[in-house]
Design an enzyme around this catalytic site. Structure first.
Site, PDB file in Angstrom:
ATOM      1  N   CYS A 140       0.836  -1.206   0.000  1.00  0.00           N
ATOM      2  CA  CYS A 140       0.000   0.000   0.000  1.00  0.00           C
ATOM      3  C   CYS A 140       0.875   1.262   0.000  1.00  0.00           C
ATOM      4  O   CYS A 140       1.563   1.530  -0.978  1.00  0.00           O
ATOM      5  CB  CYS A 140      -0.943  -0.007   1.199  1.00  0.00           C
ATOM      6  SG  CYS A 140      -1.973  -1.468   1.345  1.00  0.00           S
ATOM      7  N   ASP A 185     -10.414  -2.443  -6.212  1.00  0.00           N
ATOM      8  CA  ASP A 185      -9.433  -1.553  -5.596  1.00  0.00           C
ATOM      9  C   ASP A 185      -9.538  -0.176  -6.236  1.00  0.00           C
ATOM     10  O   ASP A 185      -9.079   0.034  -7.361  1.00  0.00           O
ATOM     11  CB  ASP A 185      -8.021  -2.118  -5.782  1.00  0.00           C
ATOM     12  CG  ASP A 185      -6.967  -1.377  -4.969  1.00  0.00           C
ATOM     13  OD1 ASP A 185      -7.243  -0.259  -4.521  1.00  0.00           O
ATOM     14  OD2 ASP A 185      -5.864  -1.922  -4.798  1.00  0.00           O
ATOM     15  N   HIS A 217      -8.510  -4.021  -1.835  1.00  0.00           N
ATOM     16  CA  HIS A 217      -7.261  -3.358  -1.461  1.00  0.00           C
ATOM     17  C   HIS A 217      -6.836  -3.777  -0.052  1.00  0.00           C
ATOM     18  O   HIS A 217      -7.643  -3.800   0.877  1.00  0.00           O
ATOM     19  CB  HIS A 217      -7.450  -1.844  -1.504  1.00  0.00           C
ATOM     20  CG  HIS A 217      -6.212  -1.068  -1.196  1.00  0.00           C
ATOM     21  ND1 HIS A 217      -5.255  -0.783  -2.144  1.00  0.00           N
ATOM     22  CD2 HIS A 217      -5.753  -0.525  -0.037  1.00  0.00           C
ATOM     23  CE1 HIS A 217      -4.275  -0.101  -1.585  1.00  0.00           C
ATOM     24  NE2 HIS A 217      -4.552   0.070  -0.306  1.00  0.00           N
TER      25      HIS A 217
END
Length: 250
Positions: A140, A185, A217
């Site tokens: 991330c 996502d 995500h």
């Protein structure tokens, strides 16, 4: 951008079960976690994990331990100077303010603040552990900083559901790069994946983008492992990373 800025989904998820076996250390003034492989299977390479916004916690430590079990000396560095977020923030949390100002208002988490921390982690691995071959893992938030620090010695990269990576940062990563992406996502949607493919194809280096169905995500670090499809995606993304490093880093 090759991926969008972080958002609320970046803190949502579940804790993994297990007991971390590495050790908490300091890299300069920064918190870190070091997982050391057994001498019998230790490889001549190390991995630097630049984590998501929750930083050094149960899940990221267990993942570092997994890399160590596969032979890689593995370091997680806290890129937030002690100002990481907690899991499952309440709705309405001002994510942009935290990124630009920090919780205290004077502790930003911009590249100007984070870059020196990543540089210190790379220096620590090279000088204190004599690391000659270094792979970077970015989850991330951390994906941006793996891409940015090819120039400082990261030789092979793995990114999972990357956030706010600039196109020029992706273009600048002149080394083998593997990406694990979620089907759902908003931060790394289909159009961003396709743009990333175009950039990586032009780079001329080995690359890979694997798409995992029915996950969102953050799946590789915060999924619900009681759900078969999520557990499968998490485990396969880890194997994707290890296979990539075994092939291109060793």
């Amino acid at each position: 951008m090759a991926s969008n800025p972080p958002g609320d989904c970046c803190t949502k998820g579940f804790r993994f079960e297990g007991e971390p076996t590495g050790k908490a250390i300091k890299v300069g003034q920064h918190d870190a976690y070091l997982a050391i492989p057994n001498a019998s299977n230790a490889k001549d390479a190390a991995i630097l994990i630049v984590p998501d916004v929750i930083s050094i916690w149960q899940n990221s430590m267990l993942i570092a331990d997994q890399f160590a079990e596969r032979g890689y000396l593995t370091l997680i560095i806290d890129p937030f100077a002690g100002d990481a977020l907690s899991l499952n923030r309440p709705s309405g949390f001002d994510f942009v303010h935290w990124l630009t100002k920090g919780s205290s208002g004077d502790n930003p988490h911009t590249k100007e603040a984070v870059d020196p921390i990543i540089e210190a982690a790379i220096k620590y691995l090279k000088e204190q552990h004599n690391v000659k071959k270094l792979g970077g893992v970015g989850y991330c938030f951390g994906a941006k900083y793996v891409a940015r620090h090819f120039k400082n010695g990261i030789e092979v990269g793995f990114l999972a559901h990357p956030s706010f990576v600039e196109e020029e940062e992706l273009e600048g990563f002149k080394a083998p790069l593997s990406i694990a992406a979620a089907e759902t996502d908003s931060i790394f949607p289909a159009e961003k994946r396709h743009k990333s493919e175009e950039i990586l194809a032009k780079n001329g280096q080995p690359y890979q983008i694997n798409l995992y169905s029915q996950v969102v995500h953050g799946f590789s670090v915060r999924c619900d492992t009681s759900k078969k499809i999520e557990r499968f995606a998490k485990e396969q993304a880890f194997e994707q990373a290890v296979t990539w490093f075994d092939t291109w880093l060793i």
